[in-house]
Scaffold this motif. Sequence first.
Motif, PDB file in Angstrom:
ATOM      1  N   ARG B 297       0.841  -1.210   0.000  1.00 14.06           N
ATOM      2  CA  ARG B 297       0.000   0.000   0.000  1.00 14.06           C
ATOM      3  C   ARG B 297       0.871   1.254   0.000  1.00 14.06           C
ATOM      4  O   ARG B 297       0.537   2.259  -0.619  1.00 14.06           O
ATOM      5  CB  ARG B 297      -0.948  -0.008   1.194  1.00 14.06           C
ATOM      6  CG  ARG B 297      -2.101  -0.970   1.003  1.00 14.06           C
ATOM      7  CD  ARG B 297      -3.139  -0.816   2.104  1.00 14.06           C
ATOM      8  NE  ARG B 297      -4.319  -1.611   1.797  1.00 14.06           N
ATOM      9  CZ  ARG B 297      -4.885  -2.479   2.627  1.00 14.06           C
ATOM     10  NH1 ARG B 297      -4.385  -2.669   3.834  1.00 14.06           N
ATOM     11  NH2 ARG B 297      -5.954  -3.147   2.276  1.00 14.06           N
ATOM     12  N   ARG B 299       3.735   1.503  -1.409  1.00 12.59           N
ATOM     13  CA  ARG B 299       4.226   1.662  -2.781  1.00 12.59           C
ATOM     14  C   ARG B 299       3.128   2.241  -3.676  1.00 12.59           C
ATOM     15  O   ARG B 299       3.382   3.139  -4.498  1.00 12.59           O
ATOM     16  CB  ARG B 299       4.678   0.313  -3.342  1.00 12.59           C
ATOM     17  CG  ARG B 299       5.155   0.444  -4.763  1.00 12.59           C
ATOM     18  CD  ARG B 299       5.434  -0.879  -5.437  1.00 12.59           C
ATOM     19  NE  ARG B 299       5.865  -0.636  -6.801  1.00 12.59           N
ATOM     20  CZ  ARG B 299       5.351  -1.225  -7.864  1.00 12.59           C
ATOM     21  NH1 ARG B 299       4.398  -2.126  -7.730  1.00 12.59           N
ATOM     22  NH2 ARG B 299       5.791  -0.945  -9.062  1.00 12.59           N
ATOM     23  N   ALA B 300       1.908   1.755  -3.508  1.00 12.33           N
ATOM     24  CA  ALA B 300       0.805   2.257  -4.333  1.00 12.33           C
ATOM     25  C   ALA B 300       0.564   3.746  -4.061  1.00 12.33           C
ATOM     26  O   ALA B 300       0.305   4.528  -4.988  1.00 12.33           O
ATOM     27  CB  ALA B 300      -0.460   1.449  -4.064  1.00 12.33           C
ATOM     28  N   ALA B 301       0.667   4.129  -2.797  1.00 15.83           N
ATOM     29  CA  ALA B 301       0.491   5.550  -2.450  1.00 15.83           C
ATOM     30  C   ALA B 301       1.574   6.390  -3.123  1.00 15.83           C
ATOM     31  O   ALA B 301       1.301   7.456  -3.699  1.00 15.83           O
ATOM     32  CB  ALA B 301       0.530   5.724  -0.931  1.00 15.83           C
ATOM     33  N   PHE B 303       3.222   5.697  -5.788  1.00 21.47           N
ATOM     34  CA  PHE B 303       2.968   5.668  -7.230  1.00 21.47           C
ATOM     35  C   PHE B 303       1.992   6.787  -7.623  1.00 21.47           C
ATOM     36  O   PHE B 303       2.237   7.549  -8.563  1.00 21.47           O
ATOM     37  CB  PHE B 303       2.408   4.290  -7.581  1.00 21.47           C
ATOM     38  CG  PHE B 303       2.276   4.005  -9.041  1.00 21.47           C
ATOM     39  CD1 PHE B 303       3.242   3.265  -9.701  1.00 21.47           C
ATOM     40  CD2 PHE B 303       1.179   4.455  -9.758  1.00 21.47           C
ATOM     41  CE1 PHE B 303       3.120   2.986 -11.063  1.00 21.47           C
ATOM     42  CE2 PHE B 303       1.045   4.188 -11.109  1.00 21.47           C
ATOM     43  CZ  PHE B 303       2.016   3.447 -11.768  1.00 21.47           C
ATOM     44  N   LEU B 304       0.896   6.898  -6.877  1.00 22.47           N
ATOM     45  CA  LEU B 304      -0.147   7.865  -7.219  1.00 22.47           C
ATOM     46  C   LEU B 304       0.284   9.300  -6.930  1.00 22.47           C
ATOM     47  O   LEU B 304       0.039  10.211  -7.723  1.00 22.47           O
ATOM     48  CB  LEU B 304      -1.431   7.531  -6.441  1.00 22.47           C
ATOM     49  CG  LEU B 304      -2.115   6.231  -6.869  1.00 22.47           C
ATOM     50  CD1 LEU B 304      -3.161   5.807  -5.845  1.00 22.47           C
ATOM     51  CD2 LEU B 304      -2.757   6.371  -8.246  1.00 22.47           C
ATOM     52  N   TRP B 343      -8.207   9.953  -4.990  1.00 24.03           N
ATOM     53  CA  TRP B 343      -7.074   9.014  -5.013  1.00 24.03           C
ATOM     54  C   TRP B 343      -5.854   9.639  -4.346  1.00 24.03           C
ATOM     55  O   TRP B 343      -5.147   8.980  -3.588  1.00 24.03           O
ATOM     56  CB  TRP B 343      -6.718   8.625  -6.455  1.00 24.03           C
ATOM     57  CG  TRP B 343      -7.733   7.783  -7.163  1.00 24.03           C
ATOM     58  CD1 TRP B 343      -8.918   7.322  -6.646  1.00 24.03           C
ATOM     59  CD2 TRP B 343      -7.660   7.307  -8.510  1.00 24.03           C
ATOM     60  NE1 TRP B 343      -9.583   6.583  -7.592  1.00 24.03           N
ATOM     61  CE2 TRP B 343      -8.839   6.549  -8.745  1.00 24.03           C
ATOM     62  CE3 TRP B 343      -6.740   7.436  -9.533  1.00 24.03           C
ATOM     63  CZ2 TRP B 343      -9.102   5.935  -9.973  1.00 24.03           C
ATOM     64  CZ3 TRP B 343      -6.986   6.821 -10.763  1.00 24.03           C
ATOM     65  CH2 TRP B 343      -8.158   6.080 -10.975  1.00 24.03           C
ATOM     66  N   GLN B 346      -6.459  10.110  -0.496  1.00 24.31           N
ATOM     67  CA  GLN B 346      -6.399   8.792   0.153  1.00 24.31           C
ATOM     68  C   GLN B 346      -4.943   8.334   0.232  1.00 24.31           C
ATOM     69  O   GLN B 346      -4.488   7.796   1.253  1.00 24.31           O
ATOM     70  CB  GLN B 346      -7.244   7.785  -0.651  1.00 24.31           C
ATOM     71  CG  GLN B 346      -7.223   6.358  -0.105  1.00 24.31           C
ATOM     72  CD  GLN B 346      -8.114   6.158   1.116  1.00 24.31           C
ATOM     73  OE1 GLN B 346      -8.762   7.107   1.581  1.00 24.31           O
ATOM     74  NE2 GLN B 346      -8.131   4.951   1.660  1.00 24.31           N
ATOM     75  N   ALA B 347      -4.188   8.557  -0.836  1.00 24.60           N
ATOM     76  CA  ALA B 347      -2.776   8.155  -0.857  1.00 24.60           C
ATOM     77  C   ALA B 347      -2.000   8.897   0.234  1.00 24.60           C
ATOM     78  O   ALA B 347      -1.136   8.311   0.905  1.00 24.60           O
ATOM     79  CB  ALA B 347      -2.177   8.431  -2.229  1.00 24.60           C
ATOM     80  N   GLN B 348      -2.298  10.165   0.418  1.00 22.79           N
ATOM     81  CA  GLN B 348      -1.583  10.940   1.449  1.00 22.79           C
ATOM     82  C   GLN B 348      -1.940  10.472   2.860  1.00 22.79           C
ATOM     83  O   GLN B 348      -1.095  10.497   3.768  1.00 22.79           O
ATOM     84  CB  GLN B 348      -1.894  12.442   1.306  1.00 22.79           C
ATOM     85  CG  GLN B 348      -1.330  13.081   0.037  1.00 22.79           C
ATOM     86  CD  GLN B 348       0.193  13.249   0.054  1.00 22.79           C
ATOM     87  OE1 GLN B 348       0.892  12.668   0.883  1.00 22.79           O
ATOM     88  NE2 GLN B 348       0.702  14.038  -0.884  1.00 22.79           N
ATOM     89  N   ARG B 349      -3.169  10.038   3.054  1.00 25.52           N
ATOM     90  CA  ARG B 349      -3.557   9.519   4.382  1.00 25.52           C
ATOM     91  C   ARG B 349      -2.961   8.137   4.603  1.00 25.52           C
ATOM     92  O   ARG B 349      -2.505   7.810   5.714  1.00 25.52           O
ATOM     93  CB  ARG B 349      -5.080   9.503   4.517  1.00 25.52           C
ATOM     94  CG  ARG B 349      -5.672  10.908   4.553  1.00 25.52           C
ATOM     95  CD  ARG B 349      -7.194  10.872   4.521  1.00 25.52           C
ATOM     96  NE  ARG B 349      -7.744  10.368   5.770  1.00 25.52           N
ATOM     97  CZ  ARG B 349      -8.931   9.786   5.887  1.00 25.52           C
ATOM     98  NH1 ARG B 349      -9.704   9.620   4.818  1.00 25.52           N
ATOM     99  NH2 ARG B 349      -9.369   9.362   7.053  1.00 25.52           N
ATOM    100  N   VAL B 350      -2.943   7.320   3.557  1.00 27.98           N
ATOM    101  CA  VAL B 350      -2.297   5.997   3.657  1.00 27.98           C
ATOM    102  C   VAL B 350      -0.818   6.175   3.962  1.00 27.98           C
ATOM    103  O   VAL B 350      -0.234   5.445   4.784  1.00 27.98           O
ATOM    104  CB  VAL B 350      -2.505   5.195   2.351  1.00 27.98           C
ATOM    105  CG1 VAL B 350      -1.568   3.994   2.284  1.00 27.98           C
ATOM    106  CG2 VAL B 350      -3.952   4.744   2.236  1.00 27.98           C
ATOM    107  N   ARG B 351      -0.214   7.154   3.304  1.00 31.69           N
ATOM    108  CA  ARG B 351       1.222   7.389   3.513  1.00 31.69           C
ATOM    109  C   ARG B 351       1.513   7.663   4.995  1.00 31.69           C
ATOM    110  O   ARG B 351       2.461   7.119   5.562  1.00 31.69           O
ATOM    111  CB  ARG B 351       1.667   8.575   2.651  1.00 31.69           C
ATOM    112  CG  ARG B 351       3.143   8.865   2.700  1.00 31.69           C
ATOM    113  CD  ARG B 351       3.452  10.139   1.919  1.00 31.69           C
ATOM    114  NE  ARG B 351       4.886  10.372   1.836  1.00 31.69           N
ATOM    115  CZ  ARG B 351       5.434  11.505   1.444  1.00 31.69           C
ATOM    116  NH1 ARG B 351       4.666  12.521   1.078  1.00 31.69           N
ATOM    117  NH2 ARG B 351       6.737  11.655   1.400  1.00 31.69           N
TER     118      ARG B 351
END
Lengths: 67, 465
Positions: B297, B299-301, B303-304, B343, B346-351
């Motif tokens: 996850r 890595r996916a964050a 990436f985006l 997207w 969400q990526a910044q919160r996952v990060r």
Amino acid sequence: MSTEFSAEAYAKAAAAAIRLPLDARHLPGVAFNLALAARMAAVIEGMPLGPADEAAPVFVAGREPPR
Amino acid sequence: MIGAAGTAAAVRAGRLTAAAATEQALADIAARDGRTNAFTAVTPERARAEAAAVDAAIAAGRDPGPLAGVPYAVKNLYDLAGLTTLAGSIIERDRPPAARDAFLVRRLHAAGAVCLGALNMDEYAYGFTTENHHYGPARNPHDPARMAGGSSGGSAAAVAAGLVPLTLGSDTNGSIRVPASLCGIFGLKPTYGRLSRGGSYLFAASFDHLGPFARDVADLALAYDALQGADAEDPAQQWRAVEPVSGVLDAGTAGLRIAVADGHFARNGHAEAFAAAEAVSRGLGTTARIEIPEAARGRAAAFLITMAEGGNLHLPDLRTRPDDFDPMTRDRFLAGALLPAHWLQQAQRVRAAYRAAVLKLFDEVDVILTPATPYVAPPIGQDMIEVDGERIPVRPNLGIYTQPISCIGLPAMAVPIADPAGIGAPHGLPIGVQVIAAPWREDVLFRVAGALERAGIVAAPTPAR
């Protein structure tokens, strides 16, 4: 209403919204990369997050410069 | 070629002039860079002037600096005064020359080093291979038909080929560690916010790091020590005191808790990648394993966020001159400019959540080992590769192990296996291991690398000429 992601249709609509002329020659490559991004988005979508989970960047109003 | 420490010692002791070291390096580049295509610009006038100033300082009894007379070069996204900063593009060729050097170039100049030019890279740093359509691919010195890695491919190839002992690169998702692994040299990505990025062309600013490449640990430490320093012009730099590492190289690893990463880092690659990590862990006497939670996850964050930041940065040129972009980057930048806000947020919160989870690991360990790349250098032009029984795109997968680490800014070093054939690497091609520590603990990385080098487990393999 279908929620299936159509990368080409989305690319055209979103490009218009930000005044980005999208050449038809570039559309397949853009759609391919949007579809890849959609798969990545699906990976992070499943992360359990609560209201207290802030985004990584935290705004700072100002800081003392180095001396 | 002698290394940075050896050159500086000889120049400082008067056994070698900076001018002679410079002429030797310039002649070497002229004779041999055709094989690697590492350089996009050579700067002989500047180099001769800097070397003369070093020799003059010594003649006058002044300290010429810890890198006196050491030849080096920089990825062409660093500003060099009087030269247009290309960042691997032809779009930037139209811009005026840089008015002054990047901050890190000024640091190396102050330390007495001599700049010989600018180095090849993926356009705007968006790639892991340096198959640049405008300037030609950087070629791996161990096999010119193979990729040097990227995006700092010229920086790694120049050091691996022995053209210069020291180069600078940038690393957003792996762009120092990937080419270091494929070319068989040492590459350091310090903690996010450690070294100033002032005067460099950004790519995805919230992940952009700068750092050095070298053929041995002492040279890497010498460079890193010289590069540290506060720069008010970099908004992301944490203005910490200089924390030199040259004094810790012989400190050993006693007391360090070391583990090999499992899960994501034990999949997604070929046998040589895991054999490399195993050889290093064996050399360090550890059998511990640890799971880095949510790495896929993370890595996916990354990436985006990278796509979105890059697309936004280049939107003015994407609107008006998309055909001037490298076809390898254009469609990704275009797509990045179009990502839905959800997207990205969400990526910044996952990060942030992923960072919190990983930082807890450092209660249990001090060092985490992973492969640096999932395989040895693929042939230039190869699109697909088989991994875990599946055909996947070869290029993005090169960052599979580095991207989750730069996503949260941890310091990491790629260290090259001294005997790649001995661990079963195909054709005896180089491969590296990623050594990871807690934020601001670059000293730990250097202790581990120093111990591995003394044990003969890591070293830069010499390419056949």
